[in-house]
Scaffold this motif. Structure first.
Motif, PDB file in Angstrom:
ATOM      1  N   GLY A  35       0.803  -1.219   0.000  1.00 36.30           N
ATOM      2  CA  GLY A  35       0.000   0.000   0.000  1.00 36.30           C
ATOM      3  C   GLY A  35       0.834   1.266   0.000  1.00 36.30           C
ATOM      4  N   ARG A  36       0.616   2.132   1.010  1.00 35.14           N
ATOM      5  CA  ARG A  36       1.297   3.425   1.089  1.00 35.14           C
ATOM      6  C   ARG A  36       2.612   3.373   1.872  1.00 35.14           C
ATOM      7  NH1 ARG A  36      -1.602   7.913  -0.370  1.00 35.14           N
ATOM      8  NH2 ARG A  36      -3.829   7.613  -0.820  1.00 35.14           N
ATOM      9  N   MET A  37       3.100   2.217   2.167  1.00 35.57           N
ATOM     10  CA  MET A  37       4.349   2.129   2.939  1.00 35.57           C
ATOM     11  C   MET A  37       5.456   2.935   2.274  1.00 35.57           C
ATOM     12  SD  MET A  37       6.702  -1.212   3.873  1.00 35.57           S
ATOM     13  CE  MET A  37       5.475  -1.937   4.975  1.00 35.57           C
ATOM     14  N   ASN A  38       6.185   3.683   3.095  1.00 39.01           N
ATOM     15  CA  ASN A  38       7.326   4.439   2.601  1.00 39.01           C
ATOM     16  C   ASN A  38       8.285   3.495   1.879  1.00 39.01           C
ATOM     17  OD1 ASN A  38      10.147   5.699   2.794  1.00 39.01           O
ATOM     18  ND2 ASN A  38       8.847   7.379   3.489  1.00 39.01           N
ATOM     19  N   ARG A  39       8.671   3.881   0.642  1.00 38.77           N
ATOM     20  CA  ARG A  39       9.487   2.971  -0.161  1.00 38.77           C
ATOM     21  C   ARG A  39      10.868   2.746   0.449  1.00 38.77           C
ATOM     22  NH1 ARG A  39       4.824   1.652  -1.238  1.00 38.77           N
ATOM     23  NH2 ARG A  39       4.150   1.520  -3.410  1.00 38.77           N
ATOM     24  N   ARG A  40      11.355   3.688   1.219  1.00 44.71           N
ATOM     25  CA  ARG A  40      12.631   3.477   1.905  1.00 44.71           C
ATOM     26  C   ARG A  40      12.500   2.335   2.907  1.00 44.71           C
ATOM     27  NH1 ARG A  40      15.236   5.351   6.709  1.00 44.71           N
ATOM     28  NH2 ARG A  40      17.513   5.601   6.405  1.00 44.71           N
ATOM     29  N   ALA A  82      11.047  -4.479  -8.278  1.00 47.16           N
ATOM     30  CA  ALA A  82       9.822  -3.757  -8.639  1.00 47.16           C
ATOM     31  C   ALA A  82       9.890  -2.308  -8.183  1.00 47.16           C
ATOM     32  CB  ALA A  82       8.607  -4.437  -8.014  1.00 47.16           C
ATOM     33  N   VAL A  83      10.580  -2.059  -7.068  1.00 50.23           N
ATOM     34  CA  VAL A  83      10.693  -0.708  -6.523  1.00 50.23           C
ATOM     35  C   VAL A  83      11.986  -0.034  -6.966  1.00 50.23           C
ATOM     36  CG1 VAL A  83      10.734   0.655  -4.396  1.00 50.23           C
ATOM     37  CG2 VAL A  83       9.305  -1.394  -4.538  1.00 50.23           C
ATOM     38  N   ALA A  84      13.110  -0.773  -6.885  1.00 50.60           N
ATOM     39  CA  ALA A  84      14.417  -0.174  -7.163  1.00 50.60           C
ATOM     40  C   ALA A  84      14.546   0.285  -8.606  1.00 50.60           C
ATOM     41  CB  ALA A  84      15.521  -1.177  -6.836  1.00 50.60           C
ATOM     42  N   SER A  85      13.883  -0.416  -9.542  1.00 50.16           N
ATOM     43  CA  SER A  85      14.024  -0.057 -10.951  1.00 50.16           C
ATOM     44  C   SER A  85      13.448   1.317 -11.263  1.00 50.16           C
ATOM     45  CB  SER A  85      13.336  -1.113 -11.828  1.00 50.16           C
ATOM     46  OG  SER A  85      11.955  -1.179 -11.527  1.00 50.16           O
ATOM     47  N   SER A  86      12.570   1.824 -10.398  1.00 51.60           N
ATOM     48  CA  SER A  86      11.968   3.137 -10.637  1.00 51.60           C
ATOM     49  C   SER A  86      12.524   4.219  -9.715  1.00 51.60           C
ATOM     50  CB  SER A  86      10.450   3.053 -10.459  1.00 51.60           C
ATOM     51  OG  SER A  86      10.121   2.656  -9.135  1.00 51.60           O
ATOM     52  N   LEU A  87      13.556   3.904  -8.944  1.00 46.23           N
ATOM     53  CA  LEU A  87      14.089   4.879  -7.991  1.00 46.23           C
ATOM     54  C   LEU A  87      14.663   6.108  -8.675  1.00 46.23           C
ATOM     55  CD1 LEU A  87      15.924   2.896  -5.179  1.00 46.23           C
ATOM     56  CD2 LEU A  87      13.795   4.178  -5.049  1.00 46.23           C
ATOM     57  N   ALA A  88      15.242   5.936  -9.858  1.00 45.14           N
ATOM     58  CA  ALA A  88      15.882   7.059 -10.527  1.00 45.14           C
ATOM     59  C   ALA A  88      14.897   8.202 -10.758  1.00 45.14           C
ATOM     60  CB  ALA A  88      16.479   6.603 -11.856  1.00 45.14           C
ATOM     61  N   VAL A  89      13.641   7.855 -11.070  1.00 48.99           N
ATOM     62  CA  VAL A  89      12.630   8.881 -11.318  1.00 48.99           C
ATOM     63  C   VAL A  89      12.388   9.716 -10.077  1.00 48.99           C
ATOM     64  CG1 VAL A  89      10.245   9.264 -12.053  1.00 48.99           C
ATOM     65  CG2 VAL A  89      11.574   7.402 -13.049  1.00 48.99           C
ATOM     66  N   ARG A  90      12.541   9.101  -8.895  1.00 44.44           N
ATOM     67  CA  ARG A  90      12.268   9.797  -7.636  1.00 44.44           C
ATOM     68  C   ARG A  90      13.480  10.539  -7.095  1.00 44.44           C
ATOM     69  NH1 ARG A  90       8.267   7.200  -4.659  1.00 44.44           N
ATOM     70  NH2 ARG A  90       8.471   8.994  -3.242  1.00 44.44           N
ATOM     71  N   LEU A  91      14.665  10.133  -7.502  1.00 42.43           N
ATOM     72  CA  LEU A  91      15.886  10.656  -6.873  1.00 42.43           C
ATOM     73  C   LEU A  91      16.583  11.737  -7.675  1.00 42.43           C
ATOM     74  CD1 LEU A  91      17.408   7.288  -5.582  1.00 42.43           C
ATOM     75  CD2 LEU A  91      16.214   9.027  -4.244  1.00 42.43           C
ATOM     76  N   VAL A  92      16.326  11.807  -8.984  1.00 40.94           N
ATOM     77  CA  VAL A  92      17.024  12.793  -9.819  1.00 40.94           C
ATOM     78  C   VAL A  92      16.017  13.522 -10.703  1.00 40.94           C
ATOM     79  CG1 VAL A  92      19.136  11.401  -9.862  1.00 40.94           C
ATOM     80  CG2 VAL A  92      17.456  11.135 -11.687  1.00 40.94           C
ATOM     81  N   ALA A 154       8.149   8.676   0.264  1.00 40.84           N
ATOM     82  CA  ALA A 154       6.726   8.463   0.537  1.00 40.84           C
ATOM     83  C   ALA A 154       6.003   8.067  -0.746  1.00 40.84           C
ATOM     84  CB  ALA A 154       6.113   9.724   1.130  1.00 40.84           C
ATOM     85  N   ALA A 155       5.088   7.119  -0.632  1.00 38.49           N
ATOM     86  CA  ALA A 155       4.289   6.695  -1.784  1.00 38.49           C
ATOM     87  C   ALA A 155       3.211   7.725  -2.053  1.00 38.49           C
ATOM     88  CB  ALA A 155       3.676   5.327  -1.527  1.00 38.49           C
ATOM     89  N   SER A 156       3.136   8.226  -3.288  1.00 33.43           N
ATOM     90  CA  SER A 156       2.134   9.232  -3.618  1.00 33.43           C
ATOM     91  C   SER A 156       0.725   8.660  -3.542  1.00 33.43           C
ATOM     92  CB  SER A 156       2.402   9.801  -5.020  1.00 33.43           C
ATOM     93  OG  SER A 156       2.410   8.754  -5.983  1.00 33.43           O
ATOM     94  N   GLN A 157       0.577   7.409  -3.913  1.00 31.51           N
ATOM     95  CA  GLN A 157      -0.699   6.717  -3.806  1.00 31.51           C
ATOM     96  C   GLN A 157      -0.442   5.217  -3.780  1.00 31.51           C
ATOM     97  OE1 GLN A 157      -3.184   7.397  -7.228  1.00 31.51           O
ATOM     98  NE2 GLN A 157      -1.587   6.880  -8.688  1.00 31.51           N
TER      99      GLN A 157
END
Length: 288
Positions: A35-40, A82-92, A154-157
């Motif tokens: 769900g909304r669990m913080n991705r970190r 599933a999560v790590a592959s999209s981290l770049a969008v959130r970090l840069v 934080a998960a946006s949704q």
């Protein structure tokens, strides 16, 4: 591994097959379940699970317990990617996403280069349990690194099954998933037979196969970073050109790979093209 565990080679292969299948199922399910669990926190939890699962593998008293621990490894792998592959969008910033994703997936190439030979070396000299214990220790190091440097995400949704299903209405997503599936399947189907192809078709000395596979991994690492630069300029044209190159490299091997030099050159070309194609498909999905 089969002799160490007193099982057949086919049965021992379940230690690879089981976590792979579990990872494939876990990749879409883990984001839905958390769900909304913080991705970190999610990444920290998954890496903690990887640490404990490999420790359990090292201490497993029976093959059944060992396979059960590999199920947990599959959950950790599928959820993490599933999560790590999209981290770049959130970090840069958006402009730096291709390069940042290249760095993230550069770890895959590094694992191909160093992971298998190091794991084989540890297993051969110290035994299967020491190899699993080393994996647990490395996972713990990664856990501590994430704890030190990864900011709160934080998960946006929350990810709902309905939202996942809606993604298939996007033609670009459907094409990206299909392209990734076909490219990766074709690549690893061919890679399975790379050793006999080099020896029987190209006449390569058996002693040179290992160094060539090492070069294959290095070329894959280079391909990740080349893809980052190319995608920053023109992602769709890059994906098309690389996919055509990879498709042509396979049949060309039958014509131009009849000598050791030709086989080695085409092997490196395939490694570069495969790394570029997979990275391109993943980056385009992230940008969407």
């Amino acid at each position: 591994m089969g002799s160490a565990l007193s099982v057949s080679e086919g049965t021992a292969g379940l230690m690879v097959t089981v976590p792979s299948l579990v990872a494939a199922v876990s990749a879409p399910l883990v984001p839905v379940l958390v769900g909304r669990m913080n991705r970190r926190l999610l990444l920290l939890g998954l890496m903690g699970l990887m640490t404990l699962a490999n420790a359990a593998s090292a201490l497993a008293p029976s093959f059944a317990v060992l396979v059960s621990s590999r199920v947990l490894v599959g959950v950790a792998i599928g959820g993490f990617w599933a999560v790590a592959s999209s981290l770049a969008v959130r970090l840069v910033t958006t402009a730096n996403v291709p390069r940042a994703t290249a760095i993230i997936f550069g770890g895959v190439g590094a694992a191909n280069v160093f992971g298998v030979p190091i794991g084989t070396l540890l297993g051969g000299f110290s035994g299967l349990r020491i190899a699993f214990a080393a994996l647990s220790a490395l996972a713990l190091v990664a856990l501590l690194a994430l704890l030190a440097v990864l900011p709160p995400l934080a998960a946006s949704q929350p990810v709902r099954p309905r939202l996942l299903a809606e993604q298939f209405r996007n033609p670009g997503v459907r094409v990206g998933i299909l392209a990734t599936f076909l490219i990766v399947t074709g690549h690893f189907s061919a890679y399975t037979f790379v050793s006999p192809a080099l020896q029987k078709l190209s006449g390569t000395d058996e002693r040179l196969v290992g160094p060539l596979l090492f070069a294959f991994g290095l070329a894959g690492m280079a391909g990740n970073f080349v893809a980052g630069a190319a995608l920053a300029r023109n992602p769709h044209r890059t994906v098309l050109a690389i996919t055509v190159t990879l498709a042509a490299a396979m049949p060309l091997y039958l014509l131009l790979g009849r000598t050791p030099a030709g086989g080695a050159a085409l092997l490196i070309a395939c490694a570069l093209a495969a790394a570029l194609a997979v990275r391109s498909a993943r980056t385009n999905e992230n940008l969407r």
